[in-house]
Design an enzyme around this catalytic site. Structure first.
Site, PDB file in Angstrom:
ATOM      1  NE  ARG A  41      -0.151   8.450   5.370  1.00  0.00           N
ATOM      2  CZ  ARG A  41       0.017   7.747   6.473  1.00  0.00           C
ATOM      3  NH1 ARG A  41       1.151   7.865   7.157  1.00  0.00           N
ATOM      4  NH2 ARG A  41      -0.916   6.915   6.896  1.00  0.00           N
ATOM      5  CE  LYS A  73      -6.139   2.363   7.325  1.00  0.00           C
ATOM      6  NZ  LYS A  73      -5.302   3.206   6.462  1.00  0.00           N
ATOM      7  CD  GLU A  98      -2.447   1.343   2.736  1.00  0.00           C
ATOM      8  OE1 GLU A  98      -2.705   2.479   3.197  1.00  0.00           O
ATOM      9  OE2 GLU A  98      -2.732   0.287   3.334  1.00  0.00           O
TER      10      GLU A  98
END
Length: 208
Positions: free
Chosen positions: A45, A129, A41
């Site tokens: 960011r 999640k 993943e």
């Protein structure tokens, strides 16, 4: 295409990776693969994230690459265009849920409370999640979720470490955990791919 539930079966730990340089992404992915980790993943960011996804998708096809920290509809579309095979959101608004659904990709929508999880089940979702895991009650919270919501499976992320990962993985409603410790920033900066591979092997062993 891998389904959301199948994503959680690829590896006991999903590496949550932050990269400042896209060029290093394929080597990081290969190191994880060599250690037995089959998914990665890459979080949105940093400015390099989309290019990193594109490079891994094109150069390391044996690993399933996804985009994490998807927080806006535009990010969902851009990640899909870059070649992401799945999407992960830290939380879920209605507009974001519509956008990630529209990509046609499997995704892990973020939830931290029973109410948030219930709202996602109303949209037909069963693989979520759990974030931020440690701050939201950790394994004890997820164990409690299993009572009223036994149909849900989670990937807890946030405050998960190699030390407490087994506590999460022992739960019936946890398919895998997400963690950033597999790709330490200093190891990535030093191009210490042997260290990343060693950490990946340690995490792969958690499935035993």
């Amino acid at each position: 295409m891998t389904t959301s539930s199948e994503l959680l079966d690829l590896s006991p730990v999903m590496p949550v990776v932050v990269l400042d340089e896209a060029e290093v992404a394929p080597d990081v992915a290969r190191a994880l693969l060599a250690g037995g980790i089959r998914t990665i993943e890459l979080t949105l960011r940093t400015p390099a994230a989309l290019a990193a996804i594109e490079k891994v998708a094109s150069q390391v096809p044996d690993i399933v690459v996804g985009a994490g920290t998807v927080t806006t509809p535009r990010q969902a579309a851009d990640a899909a265009d870059a070649g992401a095979a799945f999407l992960v959101t830290p939380g879920t608004t209605e507009s974001l849920l519509d956008a990630v659904t529209a990509t046609g990709l499997p995704f892990l929508p973020g939830a931290a409370t029973v109410s948030e999880a219930m709202r996602l089940t109303e949209r037909g979702l069963d693989t979520l999640k759990f974030f931020p895991a440690a701050a939201s009650g950790g394994p004890a919270a997820l164990k409690a979720f299993a009572g009223p919501l036994p149909q849900l499976t989670f990937c807890p992320t946030g405050g998960v470490s190699v030390a407490n990962a087994p506590d999460y993985l022992a739960l019936s409603n946890v398919g895998c955990v997400g963690g950033s410790w597999l790709t330490p920033g200093d190891a990535v900066a030093a191009r210490d791919f042997e260290r990343i591979e060693a950490l990946a092997k340690e995490c792969s062993a958690l499935a035993a």
